[in-house]
Design a protein around this motif. Structure first.
Motif, PDB file in Angstrom:
ATOM      1  N   HIS A 101      45.300  34.532  47.234  1.00 49.04           N
ATOM      2  CA  HIS A 101      45.301  34.834  45.582  1.00 49.04           C
ATOM      3  C   HIS A 101      43.779  34.158  44.817  1.00 49.04           C
ATOM      4  N   CYS A 160      40.230  35.943  43.989  1.00 50.26           N
ATOM      5  CA  CYS A 160      39.273  35.560  43.153  1.00 50.26           C
ATOM      6  C   CYS A 160      38.635  35.250  43.131  1.00 50.26           C
ATOM      7  N   PHE A 178      36.106  38.214  40.619  1.00 51.39           N
ATOM      8  CA  PHE A 178      35.963  37.766  39.139  1.00 51.39           C
ATOM      9  C   PHE A 178      34.828  36.525  39.780  1.00 51.39           C
ATOM     10  N   ARG A 222      40.255  44.715  41.792  1.00 54.38           N
ATOM     11  CA  ARG A 222      40.866  44.116  40.851  1.00 54.38           C
ATOM     12  C   ARG A 222      41.675  44.177  40.092  1.00 54.38           C
ATOM     13  N   GLN A 223      42.107  45.480  39.284  1.00 51.40           N
ATOM     14  CA  GLN A 223      43.289  46.042  38.902  1.00 51.40           C
ATOM     15  C   GLN A 223      44.570  45.768  40.405  1.00 51.40           C
ATOM     16  N   ALA A 268      44.150  42.999  42.431  1.00 49.55           N
ATOM     17  CA  ALA A 268      44.360  41.931  43.121  1.00 49.55           C
ATOM     18  C   ALA A 268      45.371  41.680  41.170  1.00 49.55           C
ATOM     19  N   GLN A 269      45.127  42.090  39.910  1.00 54.08           N
ATOM     20  CA  GLN A 269      45.599  41.622  38.857  1.00 54.08           C
ATOM     21  C   GLN A 269      47.614  41.974  38.776  1.00 54.08           C
ATOM     22  N   ILE A 278      49.792  39.260  41.147  1.00 54.84           N
ATOM     23  CA  ILE A 278      49.591  38.209  40.468  1.00 54.84           C
ATOM     24  C   ILE A 278      49.672  38.098  39.615  1.00 54.84           C
ATOM     25  N   VAL A 279      50.594  38.785  38.769  1.00 54.00           N
ATOM     26  CA  VAL A 279      51.986  39.344  37.774  1.00 54.00           C
ATOM     27  C   VAL A 279      52.842  39.788  38.280  1.00 54.00           C
ATOM     28  N   MET A 309      49.448  48.209  34.621  1.00 54.71           N
ATOM     29  CA  MET A 309      48.188  47.528  34.775  1.00 54.71           C
ATOM     30  C   MET A 309      47.735  48.325  36.280  1.00 54.71           C
ATOM     31  N   SER A 310      47.999  49.367  37.424  1.00 57.73           N
ATOM     32  CA  SER A 310      47.410  50.132  37.940  1.00 57.73           C
ATOM     33  C   SER A 310      47.443  51.710  37.073  1.00 57.73           C
TER      34      SER A 310
END
Length: 400
Positions: free
Chosen positions: A210, A214, A218, A235-236, A238-239, A242-243, A303-304
């Motif tokens: 990750h 990133c 990013f 990006r969504q 990946a975020q 990570i969460v 988040m998605s």
């Protein structure tokens, strides 16, 4: 304090913190309802909608299956601990099956998260590299089966060495308890490596993957220049991953660590800890374990964008609104199939046929190739899997 007449030994009273049982029961019930409904919706969405079928979403579905198994087969132990007075009332099979499911699903979940992260790493950081381990839709099912086989084999000792026993309780009666008894050498050669080392190794791999993801998505240049729908979707994801990874390790590791420490406590250490604090530790670690199995669908919906739109789409299909159905462009096209639309001197039907009859007042709209490509990606997953024909046809109907 109570005094044992035979040994003059002082024993802490068996008393709960005021209101702890009711509070824990309410949290267990809330987590159970939200988790079962949420994970069932994730499984339904991925299996029902063709544009959601890709390698990443199939692995997320496997994660939901593991979480659903924990909620259905393991929360009964939580309720039993609150009101059972240490008695085991679920029988010998459930005594063995519940810890087996807890450990098998946790191992399968961490392997699944590793596979999702690896698939995203290859798709984003090495998109043109030929890799035999690269996951696709066709390779996902065998991968999931292998994960479950590995998890069940690693967790089988919990099923073998867990059993029910009859013991005397502090309230002067013989009760049946459920207990896992490993040989002392198993704690060194099996329990600690399987429950700690595997998480440490996989956590290090996830951090490396990750970090690379990133760095690609990013960095400053990508944020300023590359802002296409495909990149925003990546990006969504990946975020979200990570969460999801952080929440998984934060919520499940306390239960795993306590599962290693608790069998090592001597009777003197247990009495020094006290019933209240011991029960509070059990409730907290179990709440975190159950919360880990219920929180993922909430993360997907928050988040998605694709999952959030799919949740809305599923709710509308279950409880359709007549006004929205009448205003839908696709349904309007089906209802008025025989009514052509005049565009720039050509009479165009919903099936895409045109006829040079009459003149229209609207000028044609010229879309460049990039805009058309981005609009099509609104309906398909921008992953390594190929675009389905149904999604392309749908995009052509809405964007002729």
């Amino acid at each position: 304090m109570e005094v044992n007449g035979d040994s003059n030994e002082t024993v802490s009273p068996i008393e709960w913190y005021p209101g702890l049982q009711l509070t824990a029961c309410l949290f267990y019930s809330l987590i159970l309802v939200v988790g079962v409904i949420g994970n069932a919706l994730v499984i339904t969405i991925v299996t029902k909608y063709r544009d959601m079928r890709n390698a990443t979403n199939y692995l997320l579905t496997n994660l939901s299956i593991a979480d659903l198994s924990v909620l259905l087969f393991c929360t009964a132990d939580g309720y039993q601990h609150l009101y059972g007075k240490d008695k085991h009332r679920l029988g010998t099979f459930m005594c063995r099956f519940s810890p087996f499911v807890q450990n098998a699903t946790a191992t399968c979940s961490v392997l699944t998260i590793m596979a999702i992260s690896y698939e995203r790493y290859i798709a984003i950081c090495q998109p043109f590299k030929t890799n035999s381990l690269r996951l696709t839709v066709f390779h996902t099912l065998p991968t999931v089966i292998i994960f479950w086989i590995i998890s069940c084999c690693m967790s089988s000792p919990f099923f073998i060495f867990t059993n029910t026993y009859s013991v005397g309780s502090t309230y002067n009666e013989t009760i049946t308890i459920c207990l896992t008894q490993f040989h002392p050498s198993w704690s060194i050669w099996y329990l600690i490596p399987c429950t700690v080392m595997i998480y440490i190794i996989i956590a290090i791999m996830l951090i490396c993957w990750h970090y690379s993801i990133c760095s690609v998505l990013f960095n400053r240049e990508a944020l300023l220049r590359d802002n296409t729908i495909v990149t925003r979707y990546r990006r969504q994801v990946a975020q979200l991953l990570i969460v999801l990874i952080v929440s998984f390790f934060v919520l499940i590791l306390p239960y795993k660590i306590w599962g290693i420490i608790q069998p090592q406590l001597s009777l003197e250490q247990f009495h020094r800890l006290g019933f209240r604090r011991h029960s509070l530790l059990i409730i907290i670690t179990r709440l975190l374990l159950y919360l880990n199995s219920a929180i993922n669908p909430l993360l997907y919906s928050i988040m998605s964008t694709k999952f959030r739109q799919s949740f809305v789409r599923l709710s509308k299909s279950c409880c359709p609104n007549a006004k929205e159905r009448r205003s839908s462009p696709v349904l309007d096209c089906k209802e008025y199939l025989k009514r052509p639309v005049s565009v720039s001197g050509y009479r165009t039907g919903c099936n895409g046929s045109t006829s040079n009859a009459g003149r229209g007042s609207y000028q044609p709209i010229n879309l460049n190739h990039q805009q058309e490509k981005e609009k099509k990606f609104l309906f398909v997953d921008a992953s390594v899997t190929p675009v389905t024909s149904t999604a392309v046809e749908l995009s052509k109907i809405i964007f002729p």
